[in-house]
Design a protein around this motif. Structure first.
Motif, PDB file in Angstrom:
ATOM      1  N   PHE A  99     -64.470 -36.299  -9.921  1.00 22.45           N
ATOM      2  CA  PHE A  99     -63.017 -36.369 -10.059  1.00 22.45           C
ATOM      3  C   PHE A  99     -62.566 -37.410 -11.083  1.00 22.45           C
ATOM      4  O   PHE A  99     -61.386 -37.778 -11.112  1.00 22.45           O
ATOM      5  CB  PHE A  99     -62.384 -36.658  -8.693  1.00 22.45           C
ATOM      6  CG  PHE A  99     -62.340 -35.458  -7.795  1.00 22.45           C
ATOM      7  CD1 PHE A  99     -61.261 -34.580  -7.834  1.00 22.45           C
ATOM      8  CD2 PHE A  99     -63.397 -35.184  -6.943  1.00 22.45           C
ATOM      9  CE1 PHE A  99     -61.225 -33.461  -7.022  1.00 22.45           C
ATOM     10  CE2 PHE A  99     -63.367 -34.069  -6.116  1.00 22.45           C
ATOM     11  CZ  PHE A  99     -62.287 -33.203  -6.160  1.00 22.45           C
ATOM     12  N   THR A 100     -63.479 -37.866 -11.929  1.00 23.21           N
ATOM     13  CA  THR A 100     -63.101 -38.771 -13.006  1.00 23.21           C
ATOM     14  C   THR A 100     -61.943 -38.166 -13.813  1.00 23.21           C
ATOM     15  O   THR A 100     -61.968 -36.975 -14.135  1.00 23.21           O
ATOM     16  CB  THR A 100     -64.296 -39.010 -13.945  1.00 23.21           C
ATOM     17  OG1 THR A 100     -65.319 -39.710 -13.218  1.00 23.21           O
ATOM     18  CG2 THR A 100     -63.895 -39.840 -15.160  1.00 23.21           C
ATOM     19  N   PRO A 101     -60.921 -38.949 -14.101  1.00 21.63           N
ATOM     20  CA  PRO A 101     -59.786 -38.418 -14.857  1.00 21.63           C
ATOM     21  C   PRO A 101     -60.233 -37.681 -16.120  1.00 21.63           C
ATOM     22  O   PRO A 101     -61.069 -38.165 -16.882  1.00 21.63           O
ATOM     23  CB  PRO A 101     -58.990 -39.686 -15.205  1.00 21.63           C
ATOM     24  CG  PRO A 101     -59.266 -40.613 -14.069  1.00 21.63           C
ATOM     25  CD  PRO A 101     -60.713 -40.364 -13.716  1.00 21.63           C
ATOM     26  N   GLY A 102     -59.694 -36.484 -16.309  1.00 22.45           N
ATOM     27  CA  GLY A 102     -60.062 -35.646 -17.446  1.00 22.45           C
ATOM     28  C   GLY A 102     -60.966 -34.491 -17.062  1.00 22.45           C
ATOM     29  O   GLY A 102     -61.095 -33.517 -17.816  1.00 22.45           O
ATOM     30  N   HIS A 103     -61.598 -34.573 -15.890  1.00 23.46           N
ATOM     31  CA  HIS A 103     -62.492 -33.496 -15.459  1.00 23.46           C
ATOM     32  C   HIS A 103     -61.744 -32.308 -14.868  1.00 23.46           C
ATOM     33  O   HIS A 103     -62.283 -31.203 -14.823  1.00 23.46           O
ATOM     34  CB  HIS A 103     -63.492 -34.030 -14.427  1.00 23.46           C
ATOM     35  CG  HIS A 103     -64.651 -34.755 -15.032  1.00 23.46           C
ATOM     36  ND1 HIS A 103     -65.650 -35.337 -14.280  1.00 23.46           N
ATOM     37  CD2 HIS A 103     -64.986 -34.993 -16.324  1.00 23.46           C
ATOM     38  CE1 HIS A 103     -66.545 -35.899 -15.075  1.00 23.46           C
ATOM     39  NE2 HIS A 103     -66.159 -35.712 -16.319  1.00 23.46           N
ATOM     40  N   GLU A 104     -60.539 -32.548 -14.357  1.00 25.19           N
ATOM     41  CA  GLU A 104     -59.731 -31.476 -13.768  1.00 25.19           C
ATOM     42  C   GLU A 104     -60.506 -30.706 -12.703  1.00 25.19           C
ATOM     43  O   GLU A 104     -60.503 -29.465 -12.668  1.00 25.19           O
ATOM     44  CB  GLU A 104     -59.228 -30.531 -14.870  1.00 25.19           C
ATOM     45  CG  GLU A 104     -58.342 -31.233 -15.905  1.00 25.19           C
ATOM     46  CD  GLU A 104     -57.821 -30.296 -16.959  1.00 25.19           C
ATOM     47  OE1 GLU A 104     -58.148 -29.092 -16.899  1.00 25.19           O
ATOM     48  OE2 GLU A 104     -57.069 -30.749 -17.846  1.00 25.19           O
ATOM     49  N   MET A 105     -61.166 -31.434 -11.832  1.00 29.93           N
ATOM     50  CA  MET A 105     -61.935 -30.828 -10.749  1.00 29.93           C
ATOM     51  C   MET A 105     -61.007 -30.353  -9.636  1.00 29.93           C
ATOM     52  O   MET A 105     -60.069 -31.058  -9.252  1.00 29.93           O
ATOM     53  CB  MET A 105     -62.927 -31.862 -10.200  1.00 29.93           C
ATOM     54  CG  MET A 105     -63.720 -31.417  -8.980  1.00 29.93           C
ATOM     55  SD  MET A 105     -64.771 -29.985  -9.314  1.00 29.93           S
ATOM     56  CE  MET A 105     -65.893 -30.703 -10.523  1.00 29.93           C
ATOM     57  N   SER A 106     -61.273 -29.186  -9.085  1.00 27.31           N
ATOM     58  CA  SER A 106     -60.490 -28.682  -7.959  1.00 27.31           C
ATOM     59  C   SER A 106     -61.187 -29.052  -6.651  1.00 27.31           C
ATOM     60  O   SER A 106     -62.426 -29.082  -6.571  1.00 27.31           O
ATOM     61  CB  SER A 106     -60.316 -27.168  -8.043  1.00 27.31           C
ATOM     62  OG  SER A 106     -61.508 -26.494  -7.689  1.00 27.31           O
ATOM     63  N   VAL A 107     -60.390 -29.314  -5.621  1.00 23.35           N
ATOM     64  CA  VAL A 107     -60.942 -29.657  -4.316  1.00 23.35           C
ATOM     65  C   VAL A 107     -61.772 -28.503  -3.770  1.00 23.35           C
ATOM     66  O   VAL A 107     -62.852 -28.703  -3.205  1.00 23.35           O
ATOM     67  CB  VAL A 107     -59.807 -30.029  -3.339  1.00 23.35           C
ATOM     68  CG1 VAL A 107     -60.333 -30.142  -1.914  1.00 23.35           C
ATOM     69  CG2 VAL A 107     -59.148 -31.335  -3.761  1.00 23.35           C
TER      70      VAL A 107
END
Length: 233
Positions: A99-107
């Motif tokens: 979830f590092t900013p910029g990765h745009e990971m979804s839960v």
């Protein structure tokens, strides 16, 4: 890197993170000493479940690809768990890098991959889990060992560098998916630790005091779930 103990002795100096690494002061090791329990660690700085953040793993492999290697730097080096080793529980701290900013990971994507990793790790352990050290409870062969999913302190409430790790949403998703697969997943909440400056070490990673506090938070949760008393003989 939190479980590795990276920056733990960095003293808040972002230039001393590598020199300040000390796995013996990391929360998992500290917790095992508190519980007088055998501890096996698989930890990589920068590694994630789906996405890494500058991880120093071979070919930038993620944790599902590395978790069972005897030698982390040698992919395919074999099973890390000997047949005689029987874990009472799995403690997992993953997601800060995903979830590092910029990765745009979804839960949803993260939770699904996380549960698949847990299923792989518990598949062999479920039939050989030992009874509790205190007041053993019946455990069926089909029941995997309990899992403890840690979140924080980086990227959560109290982190002055930003809040980007949605702990509550992740725990909810893990609980729902885990229930469908007979996995008992218990949260370990390390949020808000960074409200105390002394808990922050090098490169915004937990200090020795911060890692100690993480172990103190985890201890009663683990003891309660496993049925271990405070004094283990």
């Amino acid at each position: 890197s939190i479980t590795v103990g990276w920056g733990v002795r960095g003293g808040g100096d972002d230039r001393a993170c590598d020199d300040g690494e000390d796995h013996s002061a990391a929360w998992g090791v500290v917790l095992s000493r508190m519980l007088e329990a055998e501890f096996h660690s698989v930890a990589w700085s920068g590694i994630g479940v789906l996405l890494n953040d500058a991880a120093d793993s071979p070919q930038n492999r993620t944790m599902p690809q590395m978790a069972r290697s005897v030698l982390g730097g040698v992919p395919g080096a074999g099973d890390v768990l000997p047949a005689s080793w029987r874990p009472s529980a799995l403690l997992v701290h993953l997601g800060t890098n995903d979830f590092t900013p910029g990765h745009e990971m979804s839960v949803a994507s993260f939770a699904a991959a996380y549960v698949e990793l847990l299923l792989n790790l518990t598949a062999e352990a479920d039939s050989r889990r030992p009874a509790s050290k205190v007041s053993p409870a019946p455990v069926t062969a089909a029941e995997p060992p309990p899992v403890f999913a840690a979140c924080g302190p980086m990227g959560t409430r109290g982190d002055h560098r930003g809040e980007y790790f949605p702990c509550s949403d992740i725990w909810d998703a893990l609980a729902a998916l885990g229930a469908q697969r007979a996995l008992r997943i218990h949260p370990l909440d390390f949020q808000r630790l960074y409200e105390v400056d002394a808990n922050v070490g090098g490169c915004n990673h937990p200090s020795v005091q911060g890692q100690q506090r993480m172990a103190e938070i985890a201890r009663p949760v683990v003891e309660r779930v496993l049925g271990w008393s405070e004094s283990i003989t």
